[in-house]
Design a protein around this motif. Structure first.
Motif, PDB file in Angstrom:
ATOM      1  N   UNK A 130       0.826  -1.201   0.000  1.00  0.00           N
ATOM      2  CA  UNK A 130       0.000   0.000   0.000  1.00  0.00           C
ATOM      3  C   UNK A 130       0.863   1.255   0.000  1.00  0.00           C
ATOM      4  N   UNK A 131       1.981   1.220   0.734  1.00  0.00           N
ATOM      5  CA  UNK A 131       2.868   2.379   0.818  1.00  0.00           C
ATOM      6  C   UNK A 131       3.504   2.690  -0.524  1.00  0.00           C
ATOM      7  N   UNK A 132       3.781   1.657  -1.323  1.00  0.00           N
ATOM      8  CA  UNK A 132       4.399   1.872  -2.630  1.00  0.00           C
ATOM      9  C   UNK A 132       3.466   2.583  -3.603  1.00  0.00           C
ATOM     10  N   UNK A 133       2.190   2.548  -3.318  1.00  0.00           N
ATOM     11  CA  UNK A 133       1.211   3.219  -4.175  1.00  0.00           C
ATOM     12  C   UNK A 133       0.730   4.540  -3.585  1.00  0.00           C
ATOM     13  N   UNK A 134       1.300   4.940  -2.461  1.00  0.00           N
ATOM     14  CA  UNK A 134       0.830   6.123  -1.744  1.00  0.00           C
ATOM     15  C   UNK A 134       1.631   7.363  -2.126  1.00  0.00           C
ATOM     16  N   UNK A 135       0.936   8.429  -2.473  1.00  0.00           N
ATOM     17  CA  UNK A 135       1.605   9.702  -2.722  1.00  0.00           C
ATOM     18  C   UNK A 135       2.189  10.280  -1.434  1.00  0.00           C
ATOM     19  N   UNK A 136       1.532   9.982  -0.311  1.00  0.00           N
ATOM     20  CA  UNK A 136       1.997  10.513   0.966  1.00  0.00           C
ATOM     21  C   UNK A 136       3.394  10.003   1.303  1.00  0.00           C
ATOM     22  N   UNK A 137       3.659   8.720   1.019  1.00  0.00           N
ATOM     23  CA  UNK A 137       4.989   8.168   1.286  1.00  0.00           C
ATOM     24  C   UNK A 137       6.043   8.821   0.406  1.00  0.00           C
ATOM     25  N   UNK A 138       5.669   9.134  -0.839  1.00  0.00           N
ATOM     26  CA  UNK A 138       6.590   9.870  -1.713  1.00  0.00           C
ATOM     27  C   UNK A 138       6.929  11.220  -1.086  1.00  0.00           C
ATOM     28  N   UNK A 139       5.900  11.889  -0.591  1.00  0.00           N
ATOM     29  CA  UNK A 139       6.090  13.189   0.046  1.00  0.00           C
ATOM     30  C   UNK A 139       6.997  13.066   1.270  1.00  0.00           C
ATOM     31  N   UNK A 140       6.788  12.025   2.078  1.00  0.00           N
ATOM     32  CA  UNK A 140       7.585  11.832   3.291  1.00  0.00           C
ATOM     33  C   UNK A 140       9.055  11.594   2.956  1.00  0.00           C
ATOM     34  N   UNK A 167      20.861   9.236  10.541  1.00  0.00           N
ATOM     35  CA  UNK A 167      19.533   9.580  10.033  1.00  0.00           C
ATOM     36  C   UNK A 167      19.434   9.308   8.530  1.00  0.00           C
ATOM     37  N   UNK A 168      20.529   9.533   7.811  1.00  0.00           N
ATOM     38  CA  UNK A 168      20.525   9.270   6.367  1.00  0.00           C
ATOM     39  C   UNK A 168      20.315   7.793   6.074  1.00  0.00           C
ATOM     40  N   UNK A 169      20.838   6.927   6.919  1.00  0.00           N
ATOM     41  CA  UNK A 169      20.645   5.491   6.723  1.00  0.00           C
ATOM     42  C   UNK A 169      19.165   5.115   6.795  1.00  0.00           C
ATOM     43  N   UNK A 170      18.433   5.775   7.689  1.00  0.00           N
ATOM     44  CA  UNK A 170      16.991   5.510   7.799  1.00  0.00           C
ATOM     45  C   UNK A 170      16.289   5.876   6.499  1.00  0.00           C
ATOM     46  N   UNK A 171      16.648   7.027   5.935  1.00  0.00           N
ATOM     47  CA  UNK A 171      16.051   7.448   4.667  1.00  0.00           C
ATOM     48  C   UNK A 171      16.412   6.472   3.551  1.00  0.00           C
ATOM     49  N   UNK A 172      17.647   5.953   3.569  1.00  0.00           N
ATOM     50  CA  UNK A 172      18.052   4.995   2.549  1.00  0.00           C
ATOM     51  C   UNK A 172      17.259   3.695   2.618  1.00  0.00           C
ATOM     52  N   UNK A 173      16.978   3.226   3.838  1.00  0.00           N
ATOM     53  CA  UNK A 173      16.174   2.010   4.001  1.00  0.00           C
ATOM     54  C   UNK A 173      14.759   2.241   3.481  1.00  0.00           C
ATOM     55  N   UNK A 174      14.179   3.405   3.775  1.00  0.00           N
ATOM     56  CA  UNK A 174      12.836   3.723   3.270  1.00  0.00           C
ATOM     57  C   UNK A 174      12.804   3.736   1.752  1.00  0.00           C
ATOM     58  N   UNK A 175      13.831   4.318   1.146  1.00  0.00           N
ATOM     59  CA  UNK A 175      13.871   4.353  -0.317  1.00  0.00           C
ATOM     60  C   UNK A 175      13.970   2.948  -0.905  1.00  0.00           C
ATOM     61  N   UNK A 176      14.759   2.097  -0.287  1.00  0.00           N
ATOM     62  CA  UNK A 176      14.882   0.725  -0.777  1.00  0.00           C
ATOM     63  C   UNK A 176      13.555  -0.026  -0.694  1.00  0.00           C
ATOM     64  N   UNK A 177      12.825   0.200   0.398  1.00  0.00           N
ATOM     65  CA  UNK A 177      11.564  -0.527   0.601  1.00  0.00           C
ATOM     66  C   UNK A 177      10.439   0.014  -0.281  1.00  0.00           C
ATOM     67  N   UNK A 178      10.366   1.338  -0.416  1.00  0.00           N
ATOM     68  CA  UNK A 178       9.228   1.951  -1.102  1.00  0.00           C
ATOM     69  C   UNK A 178       9.474   2.109  -2.598  1.00  0.00           C
ATOM     70  N   UNK A 179      10.646   2.597  -2.974  1.00  0.00           N
ATOM     71  CA  UNK A 179      10.899   2.942  -4.373  1.00  0.00           C
ATOM     72  C   UNK A 179      11.445   1.784  -5.192  1.00  0.00           C
TER      73      UNK A 179
END
Length: 523
Positions: A16-26, A264-276
């Motif tokens: 669901x997160x991969x299809x969410x515009x909100x996650x892109x924004x986050x 903190x950058x590592x957290x963003x990198x994990x999110x990008x791997x999971x969502x994008x």
């Protein structure tokens, strides 16, 4: 069984997160927040770090007969003490320091054998080195923007071919490496290399992030609000950066703030791997306008110029203000970062407020007023004699810059929609180029101007430039729509009448209504 159910829920959430515009924004919000935190965290650290390094080298090479530095308990950032009696204990603690500090007793007579004072603050810092440091710090700060300026024209078209996800993740990797370099760099050369590397990562992150956001938020009103939120992330990064850097440098050390940002950058990198899933390249469905075509558009150039000159002002201020405070106010390390607190808080307010209000009162008008306020604020900065008098011009600077950024960046996406192909990699590469020009020319020229004619005239020059440029924003009030785009927009409005909107006298109308009311404006 419970574990299997939890895994199924996690998979459903991820899908669901991969299809969410909100996650892109986050994710874009976090990426730009980290980028601009890293951009500003060094503002109070670098001038003080370079001077401390110079001072240590000078003291290390000095003869034993030369006076040593004041102990930290003697408050070396205060030039003299008046209005009270120095005790014998205090006198004993400060007998070894004579470099420009003038201590007086209650009768007004100088003590410790120091020369009389006229009442003016005298700093012990080496002013000749501080003048040279203006150039060094200016070039260091400008290096990031110069590299970013060179990389942007490559990143923009690249996103049109392979999509936004892979360049976005590449930007994270490069920014992470740059942050680690900052943490352990102990020479000017390594700091320069880290700053330059940051420029490459920033180019990938900002161009891809803004382009991705524009492609997900196609409605002009929603896009303006989303851009305002993301620019709020930039504001929070700027807000946190300078004070966070000065506090951590003062109490923990130079490496601490950069290692924290790396985590903190590592957290963003994990999110990008999971969502994008950045390993998958997804090209745009249509070919966007070339950079050269977009640069020939005078309305895009006006918007880009507004971004450039406004951010040039803040870039000059970031480079020159800490050194000016060290020379004229004898400011300690902590104050060098706290001086930017009013401007960053007001920038956060400006971006969030005008991201919503700009459509109602006109983005062009917000930018025009913002540039005038910014120019006046710049001119009044040198009038301050202490950190508290910097609050008013700092608030004006931040609020006006928030007005400009939150209106000009959405306008550039809007201009592509009504005048070119709605593919956003190249247009936001141009927007980023405009920002980079400001942050490249500002520090590099600012240091030379300060050395030649002083900080006061630097602020006057950049203030007058912004005020003089402001009237050009009037041309963005009603930009003409190209005739070939009108047919496409009219066809889109048959499907969704709110997809594209135009600004007319501070109100919003569907593009088809604007055409019926005012006719087609073609070049």
């Amino acid at each position: 069984m419970v574990t299997f159910v939890k895994e199924c829920r996690a998979w459903k959430w991820l899908k669901k997160a991969r299809q969410s515009r909100t996650m892109v924004l986050v994710i874009v919000y976090i990426a730009l927040f980290l980028d601009y935190t890293l951009l500003t965290v060094i503002v109070p650290i670098i001038p003080s770090f370079l001077y401390d390094k110079y001072d240590t080298e000078m003291n290390g090479s000095a003869s034993p007969k030369q006076p040593q530095a004041l102990p930290s308990t003697a408050s070396p950032d205060l030039p003299y003490y008046s209005g009270g009696q120095l005790t014998t204990e205090n006198t004993a603690k400060t007998e070894s320091k004579t470099e420009g500090f003038e201590w007086r007793n209650t009768t007004g007579a100088p003590i410790l054998g120091l020369r009389p004072t006229t009442g003016k603050v005298h700093c012990s810092r080496n002013e000749s080195f501080l003048s040279e440091e203006n150039l060094l710090v200016g070039l260091l700060f400008a290096s990031k923007a110069i590299v970013q300026l060179l990389v942007n024209p490559l990143v923009g078209p690249l996103t049109n071919r392979i999509g936004y996800h892979l360049p976005m993740f590449t930007g994270f990797v490069i920014l992470f490496a740059s942050t680690i370099m900052y943490a352990f760099a102990n020479t000017y050369a390594w700091l320069f290399a880290a700053r330059s590397l940051q420029g490459i990562g920033s180019s990938c992150s900002s161009v891809s992030g803004l382009g991705m956001l524009a492609s997900h938020y196609t409605d002009d009103n929603e896009r303006g609000k989303a851009m305002g939120i993301v620019l709020g992330g930039i504001a929070v990064g700027v807000l946190v950066g300078a004070p966070f850097g000065s506090v951590m440098y003062e109490f923990v050390g130079k490496s601490a703030p950069f290692l924290t940002l790396a985590a903190l950058a590592l957290i963003d990198g994990v999110l990008q791997l999971c969502i994008f899933q950045p390993t998958k390249a997804t090209a745009e469905s249509q070919k966007g306008s070339s950079l050269l075509t977009l640069l020939r558009d005078p309305y895009i150039l006006i918007a880009a110029g507004s971004l450039c000159f406004a951010n040039m002002a803040i870039a000059m201020l970031e480079q020159a203000l800490p050194i000016w405070m060290m020379k004229t106010m004898c400011s300690p390390k902590l104050q060098l970062g706290l001086a930017f607190l009013p401007s960053t808080i007001s920038y956060l307010m400006g971006t969030n407020l005008f991201g919503v209000l700009a459509n109602k009162i006109g983005r062009w008008l917000c930018s025009l007023i913002g540039m005038v306020i910014l120019g006046i604020s710049m001119i009044t900065v040198p009038l301050a004699t202490n950190i508290f008098l910097l609050i008013a011009p700092g608030c004006g600077t931040g609020f006006s810059l928030g007005m400009i950024d939150s209106t000009m960046i959405p306008i550039m996406g809007y201009l592509v929609d009504i005048r070119h192909v709605s593919v956003y990699g190249s247009i936001f590469a141009i927007a980023d180029v405009a920002l980079c020009l400001g942050f490249a020319i500002g520090p590099s020229m600012g240091g030379a101007i300060v050395k030649a004619i002083g900080f006061h005239w630097l602020m006057v020059i950049i203030g007058v430039i912004n005020i003089s440029y402001a009237p050009l924003c009037i041309f963005l009030r009603n930009p003409p729509i190209k005739e070939e785009k009108m047919a496409i927009l009219s066809q889109d409005n048959c499907v969704n009448p709110n997809l594209y909107t135009a600004e007319r006298d501070g109100q919003e109308f569907p593009m088809t209504e604007a055409r019926n009311e005012e006719g087609v404006n073609s070049e």
